[in-house]
Design a protein around this motif. Sequence first.
Motif, PDB file in Angstrom:
ATOM      1  N   VAL A 360      26.518  47.034  31.978  1.00 46.98           N
ATOM      2  CA  VAL A 360      27.914  48.284  31.489  1.00 46.98           C
ATOM      3  C   VAL A 360      28.421  46.744  31.249  1.00 46.98           C
ATOM      4  O   VAL A 360      29.468  46.353  32.061  1.00 46.98           O
ATOM      5  CB  VAL A 360      28.372  49.124  32.041  1.00 46.98           C
ATOM      6  N   SER A 361      28.525  47.190  29.891  1.00 48.13           N
ATOM      7  CA  SER A 361      29.687  46.100  28.990  1.00 48.13           C
ATOM      8  C   SER A 361      31.045  46.741  28.525  1.00 48.13           C
ATOM      9  O   SER A 361      30.789  47.906  27.648  1.00 48.13           O
ATOM     10  CB  SER A 361      29.711  45.177  27.832  1.00 48.13           C
ATOM     11  N   VAL A 362      32.940  46.803  29.406  1.00 51.57           N
ATOM     12  CA  VAL A 362      33.409  47.446  29.082  1.00 51.57           C
ATOM     13  C   VAL A 362      34.893  46.371  28.383  1.00 51.57           C
ATOM     14  O   VAL A 362      34.977  45.594  29.292  1.00 51.57           O
ATOM     15  CB  VAL A 362      33.316  48.712  30.506  1.00 51.57           C
ATOM     16  N   MET A 363      35.160  47.453  27.242  1.00 53.43           N
ATOM     17  CA  MET A 363      36.314  46.591  26.799  1.00 53.43           C
ATOM     18  C   MET A 363      37.769  46.999  27.656  1.00 53.43           C
ATOM     19  O   MET A 363      38.094  48.171  27.570  1.00 53.43           O
ATOM     20  CB  MET A 363      36.689  46.183  25.121  1.00 53.43           C
ATOM     21  N   CYS A 364      38.227  46.294  28.571  1.00 50.24           N
ATOM     22  CA  CYS A 364      39.482  46.676  29.167  1.00 50.24           C
ATOM     23  C   CYS A 364      40.707  46.688  28.028  1.00 50.24           C
ATOM     24  O   CYS A 364      40.528  46.015  27.379  1.00 50.24           O
ATOM     25  CB  CYS A 364      39.496  45.956  30.492  1.00 50.24           C
ATOM     26  N   THR A 365      42.127  47.322  28.858  1.00 50.93           N
ATOM     27  CA  THR A 365      43.191  47.154  27.595  1.00 50.93           C
ATOM     28  C   THR A 365      43.870  45.869  27.946  1.00 50.93           C
ATOM     29  O   THR A 365      44.532  45.862  26.914  1.00 50.93           O
ATOM     30  CB  THR A 365      43.855  48.133  28.735  1.00 50.93           C
ATOM     31  N   ASP A 366      43.323  44.785  28.983  1.00 51.33           N
ATOM     32  CA  ASP A 366      44.154  43.679  29.023  1.00 51.33           C
ATOM     33  C   ASP A 366      42.969  42.652  28.585  1.00 51.33           C
ATOM     34  O   ASP A 366      43.915  41.615  27.754  1.00 51.33           O
ATOM     35  CB  ASP A 366      43.837  42.592  30.344  1.00 51.33           C
ATOM     36  N   GLY A 367      42.273  43.173  27.329  1.00 51.14           N
ATOM     37  CA  GLY A 367      41.836  42.621  25.939  1.00 51.14           C
ATOM     38  C   GLY A 367      40.261  41.847  26.745  1.00 51.14           C
ATOM     39  O   GLY A 367      39.463  41.228  26.137  1.00 51.14           O
ATOM     40  N   ILE A 368      40.264  41.871  27.772  1.00 48.77           N
ATOM     41  CA  ILE A 368      39.308  41.286  29.020  1.00 48.77           C
ATOM     42  C   ILE A 368      37.882  42.088  28.754  1.00 48.77           C
ATOM     43  O   ILE A 368      37.996  43.338  28.937  1.00 48.77           O
ATOM     44  CB  ILE A 368      39.378  41.128  30.317  1.00 48.77           C
ATOM     45  N   ALA A 369      36.480  42.024  28.302  1.00 46.66           N
ATOM     46  CA  ALA A 369      35.266  42.839  28.128  1.00 46.66           C
ATOM     47  C   ALA A 369      34.557  42.564  29.483  1.00 46.66           C
ATOM     48  O   ALA A 369      34.887  41.091  29.770  1.00 46.66           O
ATOM     49  CB  ALA A 369      34.362  42.225  27.102  1.00 46.66           C
ATOM     50  N   ARG A 370      34.889  42.963  29.846  1.00 45.18           N
ATOM     51  CA  ARG A 370      33.989  43.223  31.413  1.00 45.18           C
ATOM     52  C   ARG A 370      32.961  43.725  32.078  1.00 45.18           C
ATOM     53  O   ARG A 370      32.028  44.479  31.186  1.00 45.18           O
ATOM     54  CB  ARG A 370      34.856  43.122  32.623  1.00 45.18           C
ATOM     55  N   THR A 371      31.749  42.870  32.532  1.00 42.45           N
ATOM     56  CA  THR A 371      30.365  43.325  32.437  1.00 42.45           C
ATOM     57  C   THR A 371      30.136  43.527  34.074  1.00 42.45           C
ATOM     58  O   THR A 371      30.524  42.410  34.859  1.00 42.45           O
ATOM     59  CB  THR A 371      29.045  42.514  31.810  1.00 42.45           C
ATOM     60  N   VAL A 372      29.461  44.793  34.561  1.00 38.81           N
ATOM     61  CA  VAL A 372      29.314  45.340  36.053  1.00 38.81           C
ATOM     62  C   VAL A 372      27.892  45.696  35.909  1.00 38.81           C
ATOM     63  O   VAL A 372      27.195  46.319  34.897  1.00 38.81           O
ATOM     64  CB  VAL A 372      30.391  46.098  35.931  1.00 38.81           C
TER      65      VAL A 372
END
Length: 727
Positions: A360-372
């Motif tokens: 799952v790729s998530v765009m986070c509030t800090d502007g970083i896209a994280r994949t988990v």
Amino acid sequence: MKKRILAFLLAVSIAVSMLVLPASAAGNANTAVQLSITLNAMDSSQQAALNAVVTRGALARMLVSYSTYRESVGSQGTVGTLFTDLPGTSPYAPYVRIAVQNGWMNGYTDGSFRPDNAVTLEEAVTAILKLMGYKMTDLSGSFPNAQLNKASELGLRNQVDRSQGEVLNYEECALLFYNALTANAASGSAYGSSLGFTVSNGQVDTSSVMLKSLKGPFVAGDTVQLPFVPKMVYRNDKASESAELNKYDVYYYSESLQTLWVYTRRAAGRITAVSPSASAPTSVTVAGTSYTLGSSAVASQVSSLNGGGVGEVVTLLLGMNNEVAGIVTGEEADSVFYGVVQTATRSLVEENGADVLQKVSVMCTDGIARTVNVDKSLNFPQGWLVEIKVTPEGESVEHIEDRRVNGTINTNGTALGAAALADDVEILDTTSEGVAGTVRPSRLSGVTLSDLDVRYYTVNDAGQINRLILNDVTGDLWSYGVLDDVKNLAMNYSDLKSLVTSIAAGDSTSGTTTTTGTTTGTATGGTDGSGSTSDTTTVTGATAVDRLSNLLVPTTSEILWGIVSGDILSTAWQKLTSNTGSLMSIGFQQIAEITGTPFKQIFNYIGGGATYICYVNGAVASYTTAIKYPVLAGGIAVRQETTGSVKAMMQLMPLKIDKVGAASVLSGNERYEMADNVQVYLWYKGQYYPTKLAQVDADGYQLTGWYDNFGCAAGKKVRVIIAVKND
């Protein structure tokens, strides 16, 4: 229905006199002021009063700050009295001493310097010319004409609207010095180059000079003691009022510039890759993103030689350019992030037998896209709000329910209603399709947010909002451009005739069809008393072509010219494009349902999909859709999925531009803000040519702005400007 749409929109042309102010003027003034602050040529009180008169003492400070002596001011000390009215303890004393010693300025014969006297234009340009190495004896003419003429020749007086004998304010003086950096010194090269600046195309890059005095990165501990009190603070690359440093903050500073940079960004999760080798890594991949390790000390923490590397759960402390300045492990590495799901993908893995892995790729509030990596049986639709937790045991992703708040963002961008925004607040604008982008607080200044505009928020220990997830508030997540052509929206006559003929031939050997219809309105023939007429009409293929051709929209060029010339009023345009049911696709398909063959097949054909040919950010782009959207000409907005497919398409609203400022335009008495990335096109004979606003002046062009008006709370920005030359 028997007339082209353009005929319904004709109105009396409105003659609008247009005066366009060069957008670069205010832009360069702002750049000049910011550079003066960065170089310590101006302090915060002067920044807050840019219209205040510049004094001789302040001019001496600016001269030194724009010289190679700017970093040696502190070594001057406070000993002795330089002039009768300027003791060594005066804050201006070290600057005046350097300026006088180098001959840029002089005292008076009575032994005074008169530091509080106002500075005139000729006095300022004379001092700057001396700073640039020019000898006054080499100038043609006598003072002050010789100095003023030389300043004009070099471009020092560009955008400085002052004449001989007039005093200068701080903004005007900052412009003089900025122009000096880009002008040729007595040596023949740009003066800014002699100070270590990179000067190109009339612009000054200060980064190289700033980096020379930069110290860091440092990772804050429980207490931090800086060697100076910073006058300027940037937190996550945004100006801040707070110099507070918390544990694990990454910071840099420049003592000469008296500036502090603080970064609170984090990247947390399991290390999935290191490069180029496990024993000597220079980068690591965490949560699907690769990060450069900023030092050998940091690299050693994740080296396999020290037991680190792939599989370890870490929190990376990120500094400038997202370089890793520090690494935290264990329980202290616990982190939580909030964001919106952009993609969820399943793939085959065969490490320990065949299985399915879901990422799952998530765009986070800090502007970083994280994949988990998540449980393969779970579903994470695009656009879902989720929380990512990172603990020593690993990462997890959970859906979160909406948490709403409303109110107006104040003019300083520091509060939402009664709730204060944290100094390092993270704001993310999102769409239901998962498209997302970070937003600076100032972008929302004065905007009123409803409950529907805010999807989620969190607060810090002080009760301040530190994360804010919005629901398509800015309109910046849409793509903007100009419509060049629409394929298959309207067929040419020969194609249409062939279609009608083939349909008619298939249904009737005579090639005719009979339709019966009833229209309500004012009748011109026999009526039944109800204002209706009933008739039976025999329609041949050729007749169908003639009638249908009257339904087809005019070309995009015809419509655009009607808007530019004023023939199409914005009120009529809004009425036309605000109701999708009245436009081609839906309108034709509805008509098809109540008509017989061949009309049903004709209308369905026309009412199908289309390919929209556009210019977006100066490049040709095409969007192919299954249905038609209410866009006809000029500026358009496209809302897309994270995959790039079109979700919606809207027509931008046109306006006649009377004046152009640094960040806004005037149409009549109404002001419209321009988007930061406003696109400008020259339009000539149906062709768009990407250009810049500075290239299209008011005297020679008609300017039409196109703004978004489809409900975004912080929208209504001019996204596109089309210029038509008056020839």
